[in-house]
Design a protein around this motif. Structure first.
Motif, short mmCIF file in Angstrom:
data_model
loop_
_atom_site.label_atom_id
_atom_site.label_comp_id
_atom_site.label_asym_id
_atom_site.label_seq_id
_atom_site.Cartn_x
_atom_site.Cartn_y
_atom_site.Cartn_z
N LEU A 143 0.85 -1.18 0.00
CA LEU A 143 0.00 0.00 0.00
C LEU A 143 0.89 1.23 0.00
N ILE A 144 0.69 2.10 -0.99
CA ILE A 144 1.44 3.35 -1.07
C ILE A 144 0.57 4.43 -0.45
N GLY A 145 0.81 4.71 0.84
CA GLY A 145 0.02 5.70 1.56
C GLY A 145 0.67 7.06 1.56
N ALA A 146 -0.06 8.06 2.08
CA ALA A 146 0.45 9.44 2.14
C ALA A 146 1.76 9.49 2.91
N ASP A 147 2.79 10.02 2.26
CA ASP A 147 4.13 10.00 2.80
C ASP A 147 4.92 11.12 2.13
N ASP A 148 6.22 11.15 2.34
CA ASP A 148 7.06 12.04 1.56
C ASP A 148 6.81 11.75 0.07
N PRO A 149 6.47 12.77 -0.75
CA PRO A 149 6.11 12.51 -2.14
C PRO A 149 7.15 11.72 -2.93
N GLU A 150 8.43 12.06 -2.73
CA GLU A 150 9.47 11.32 -3.45
C GLU A 150 9.50 9.86 -3.03
N PRO A 170 -3.02 7.96 -2.39
CA PRO A 170 -2.30 9.24 -2.25
C PRO A 170 -2.91 10.19 -1.23
N ALA A 171 -4.22 10.10 -1.01
CA ALA A 171 -4.91 10.84 0.06
C ALA A 171 -4.52 12.31 0.13
N GLN A 172 -4.08 12.75 1.33
CA GLN A 172 -3.80 14.18 1.55
C GLN A 172 -2.71 14.72 0.63
N GLN A 173 -1.84 13.87 0.14
CA GLN A 173 -0.74 14.36 -0.69
C GLN A 173 -1.18 14.72 -2.10
N LEU A 174 -2.41 14.39 -2.47
CA LEU A 174 -2.91 14.80 -3.79
C LEU A 174 -2.82 16.30 -3.99
N ALA A 175 -3.02 17.06 -2.90
CA ALA A 175 -3.03 18.52 -3.01
C ALA A 175 -1.68 19.08 -3.42
#
Length: 327
Positions: A143-150, A170-175
């Protein structure tokens, strides 16, 4: 099925404001906001999407591998996760940064204002997923969850290269992700998780239509809060799973993570997606009734009872034999 969960590891500071944020926001002054809310309650809890999902998977009897970055203050948290059944050997410990912090205030209508400090999470990009696979003896789904984008991009590329199934969340990192980055995270995922708002944001960022997204993923799961969950797949009729009702909602923080854990547990047990979503909805409601993302009480009998009430005895009976490891 062995599941690796990549994502943030954080300490949550959760506050409750007894009024309504909307009463303090002036439509013609939103460009110059300076507000302070006097809260009634503060709870300091352990959280982070990667840790929350791993915790719930372990509570359901699985042995997830947590992949993320934390600070030197993580020792006690790590011990707690390991005691629950989470493999924390792939967590990178920063030499200089604190574990991430999530600060969230919820008003009486369950609206939220939140701030997130990444801290050690920025070092997640240095984690080698191939090394995690080697150390654990094999991973079946990441599962690739919200994290450091890189880190999210690196883990996605690595998983595809290793032939490991991906669940994109991607959740919150979509923004903060750009279109090409979102396309890389989504393309080729076996599962794609969004909520209703994120689904619209995903289409906007990728420039893809719903059909174009479905041509690139296996199953797209979208949560709608009290309205339940939709599951859509290319060439098949959409499925809609109602939410599990509750009259005792206390705090919405972590409910989405719990849903994902319940869904992935069902998939790990070989259950069909709609049945897995029902388990996810039941677990999410239990979390909604608790303050903190890992503080809920979990009993197999309670899960089954909720599923009986929401979906009927036959549906609950299908999942009950798989709950023997609940703790």
């Amino acid at each position: 099925m062995r599941i690796a969960v990549t994502g943030s590891i954080a300490t949550d500071h959760l506050m409750v404001y007894p009024g309504r944020f909307a009463e303090q926001l002036l439509a013609d002054r939103l460009d110059k906001v300076s507000l302070s809310f006097l809260v009634d309650r503060l709870e300091a809890r352990r959280g982070g999407v990667g840790a929350n999902i791993s915790w719930a998977l372990a509570r359901l009897g699985l042995c997830p591998v947590l992949v993320g970055a934390a600070g030197t203050d993580f020792a006690e948290y790590s011990e707690r996760l390991r005691a629950a059944g989470v493999d924390t050997s792939s967590v990178r410990i920063s030499d200089s940064l604190h574990t991430a912090r999530f600060v969230c205030t919820t008003d009486r209508e369950q609206n939220q204002i939140a701030t997130f400090y990444a801290g050690a999470m920025a070092e997640a990009r240095a984690i080698d997923l191939a090394e995690t696979v080697r150390l654990t003896g094999g991973i079946d789904l990441v599962l690739i969850g919200a994290d450091d984008p890189e880190a999210m991009l690196r883990h996605t590329t690595a998983a595809h290269g290793l032939g490991i199934a991906v669940a994109a969340d991607p959740a919150q990192q979509l923004a903060r992700l750009e279109g090409e980055q979102v396309r890389r995270l989504v393309d080729g995922a076996r599962f794609l998780f969004t909520n209703e708002y994120e689904a619209a944001l995903l289409r906007e960022h990728t420039g893809w239509s719903e059909k174009e997204i479905l041509d690139r993923v296996g199953t797209w799961i979208t949560t709608f809060g009290a309205e339940g969950v939709s599951l859509i797949r290319a060439g098949r009729s959409p499925l809609r799973v109602p939410a599990v009702h509750s009259d005792r909602i206390v705090d919405p923080t972590g409910a989405g993570d719990a849903f994902r854990a319940g869904f992935l547990a069902g998939i790990a047990w070989g259950r069909p997606p709609d049945q897995s979503a029902r388990l996810g909805c039941a677990l999410a409601t239990i979390v909604l009734e608790s303050v903190g993302t890992q503080e809920y009480k979990l009993l197999a009998a309670d899960l089954v009872s909720r599923m009986v009430d929401a979906y009927g005895p036959a549906e609950a009976a299908e999942i009950e034999p798989w709950l023997s490891g609940v703790s």
